[in-house]
Design an enzyme around this catalytic site. Structure first.
Site, PDB file in Angstrom:
ATOM      1  N   LYS A  74       0.838  -1.208   0.000  1.00  0.00           N
ATOM      2  CA  LYS A  74       0.000   0.000   0.000  1.00  0.00           C
ATOM      3  C   LYS A  74       0.870   1.256   0.000  1.00  0.00           C
ATOM      4  O   LYS A  74       0.589   2.217  -0.715  1.00  0.00           O
ATOM      5  CB  LYS A  74      -0.940  -0.015   1.212  1.00  0.00           C
ATOM      6  CG  LYS A  74      -2.084  -1.014   1.046  1.00  0.00           C
ATOM      7  CD  LYS A  74      -2.866  -1.254   2.334  1.00  0.00           C
ATOM      8  CE  LYS A  74      -3.848  -2.406   2.118  1.00  0.00           C
ATOM      9  NZ  LYS A  74      -4.501  -2.866   3.368  1.00  0.00           N
ATOM     10  N   GLN A 130      -5.069  -1.728   9.599  1.00  0.00           N
ATOM     11  CA  GLN A 130      -4.819  -3.029   8.976  1.00  0.00           C
ATOM     12  C   GLN A 130      -5.343  -4.147   9.885  1.00  0.00           C
ATOM     13  O   GLN A 130      -4.974  -4.228  11.054  1.00  0.00           O
ATOM     14  CB  GLN A 130      -3.310  -3.199   8.721  1.00  0.00           C
ATOM     15  CG  GLN A 130      -2.950  -4.467   7.986  1.00  0.00           C
ATOM     16  CD  GLN A 130      -3.458  -4.494   6.542  1.00  0.00           C
ATOM     17  OE1 GLN A 130      -3.352  -3.511   5.811  1.00  0.00           O
ATOM     18  NE2 GLN A 130      -4.037  -5.610   6.138  1.00  0.00           N
ATOM     19  N   ASP A 186     -11.446   2.739   3.951  1.00  0.00           N
ATOM     20  CA  ASP A 186     -11.685   1.296   3.810  1.00  0.00           C
ATOM     21  C   ASP A 186     -13.186   0.991   3.704  1.00  0.00           C
ATOM     22  O   ASP A 186     -13.566  -0.121   3.348  1.00  0.00           O
ATOM     23  CB  ASP A 186     -11.115   0.552   5.031  1.00  0.00           C
ATOM     24  CG  ASP A 186      -9.950  -0.340   4.655  1.00  0.00           C
ATOM     25  OD1 ASP A 186      -9.766  -0.594   3.446  1.00  0.00           O
ATOM     26  OD2 ASP A 186      -9.238  -0.792   5.573  1.00  0.00           O
TER      27      ASP A 186
END
Ligand code: NAP
Length: 286
Positions: free
Chosen positions: A52, A96, A119
């Site tokens: 990422k 994460q 997200d």
């Protein structure tokens, strides 16, 4: 048979985003900023975070990774999220997952400002998806929809079957496919571990989406000839990475199929960048 090349499509998307960012950066007064929180030392998560960071750099997005010890407390993690919520120069916050045992991931996700929830996992954004309102869409299913669109494969008026009903893939993907719109309007069936006669459900699908986490689970006899097959699965096997679809035989039956790796994985990361740039534009008014 068309190979749905997520790697090339994601690279093209990153290039488009970079042009967009370069063109607007002066007016915005700063580059887009993404904060990535990684707790603990799960090796797969470390790889995802590195990928990422690299993708952000490619697209002109400033990423800040916070690598935090697995011994951190829930309170410390919550304070970190609150500090990032308050920062002007941060447009997106990504936590994460999975978190180490003892930390409450749902509570942390709910503390992220929905306006920075790139997200798309916050209940506000999931609710907006359900209601058909604009908001951040979860990256993996949104990446699936973008890939279909780039290949001009519309599921409108078709029967779509989604294997898997997780909150991060199957459920939001089913909502996106069944929403109204030119690249949606599918008639959707969601299958899971309690679905009887799963193979027959799959055989009826014009578009088959698989996200269950079982290597090579979908075999050629489960696929309608000419179907479009999207494999979201990523499974580590002794022969390397494998999808949920038995790629070789299924690719002889399908009209289009995603590979693993090089399919939905890179599209997921590209979608994270799309969401971050969208947040930046909105927050900076450009
Ligand atoms: P998950 O949370 O474990 O959910 C799996 C879903 O599949 C559940 O709904 C489960 O049913 C269903 N399922 C499991 N075994 C089944 C079976 N034998 N028959 C029918 N349904 C079955 O998984 P996830 O997070 O959605 O991830 C799914 C896969 O996608 C994994 O391989 C993951 O690594 C991959 N993934 C890839 C990306 C990417 O970027 N490409 C992103 C996210 C996930 P129940 O609900 O009944 O338990």
């Amino acid at each position: 048979m068309i190979l749905l090349d997520g790697k090339a499509t994601a690279a093209a998307l990153r290039e488009e985003l970079k042009k967009d960012v370069d063109a607007l950066k002066d007016r915005a007064g700063r580059a887009p900023g993404l904060a990535v929180i990684l707790v603990g030392d799960d090796p797969a998560s470390q790889v995802y975070v590195r990928n990422k960071e690299r993708a952000c750099a490619d697209a002109g997005i400033r990423s800040e990774a916070f690598r935090i010890s697995a011994q951190t407390t829930q309170q410390e993690l919550e304070e970190r999220i609150a500090a990032l919520n308050a920062r002007e120069d941060i447009d997106g916050i990504l936590l994460q997952l999975p978190l180490p045992a003892g930390l409450d991931s749902q509570r942390c996700l709910e503390l992220i400002d929905p306006a920075k929830d790139v997200d798309g996992f916050h209940p506000v954004n999931m609710g907006k998806l359900t209601l058909g309102l604009p908001g951040f869409r979860p990256c993996t299913p949104a990446g699936v929809m973008t890939l279909l669109e780039r290949y001009n494969l519309s599921p409108a008026g078709k029967k779509a079957v989604v294997l898997g009903r997780s909150n991060i893939v199957g459920k939001p993907l089913a909502l996106m496919l069944g929403a109204s719109g030119p690249f949606a309007n599918a008639t959707v069936t969601v299958c899971h571990s309690r679905t009887p006669d799963l193979a027959q459900q799959c055989r009826e699908a014009d578009f088959l989406f698989v996200a269950i986490g079982r290597a090579n689970f979908v075999t050629a006899d489960m696929v309608k000839p000419g179907a479009v097959v999207v494999d979201v699965g990523i499974n580590r096997t002794e022969n390397g990475l494998a999808g949920d679809v038995d790629f070789g035989p299924v690719s002889k039956v399908a009209s289009a199929i995603t590979p693993v790796p090089g399919g939905i994985g890179p599209m997921t990361i590209a979608q994270l960048l799309v969401n971050t740039v969208a947040s930046w534009k909105k927050r900076c008014g450009v």
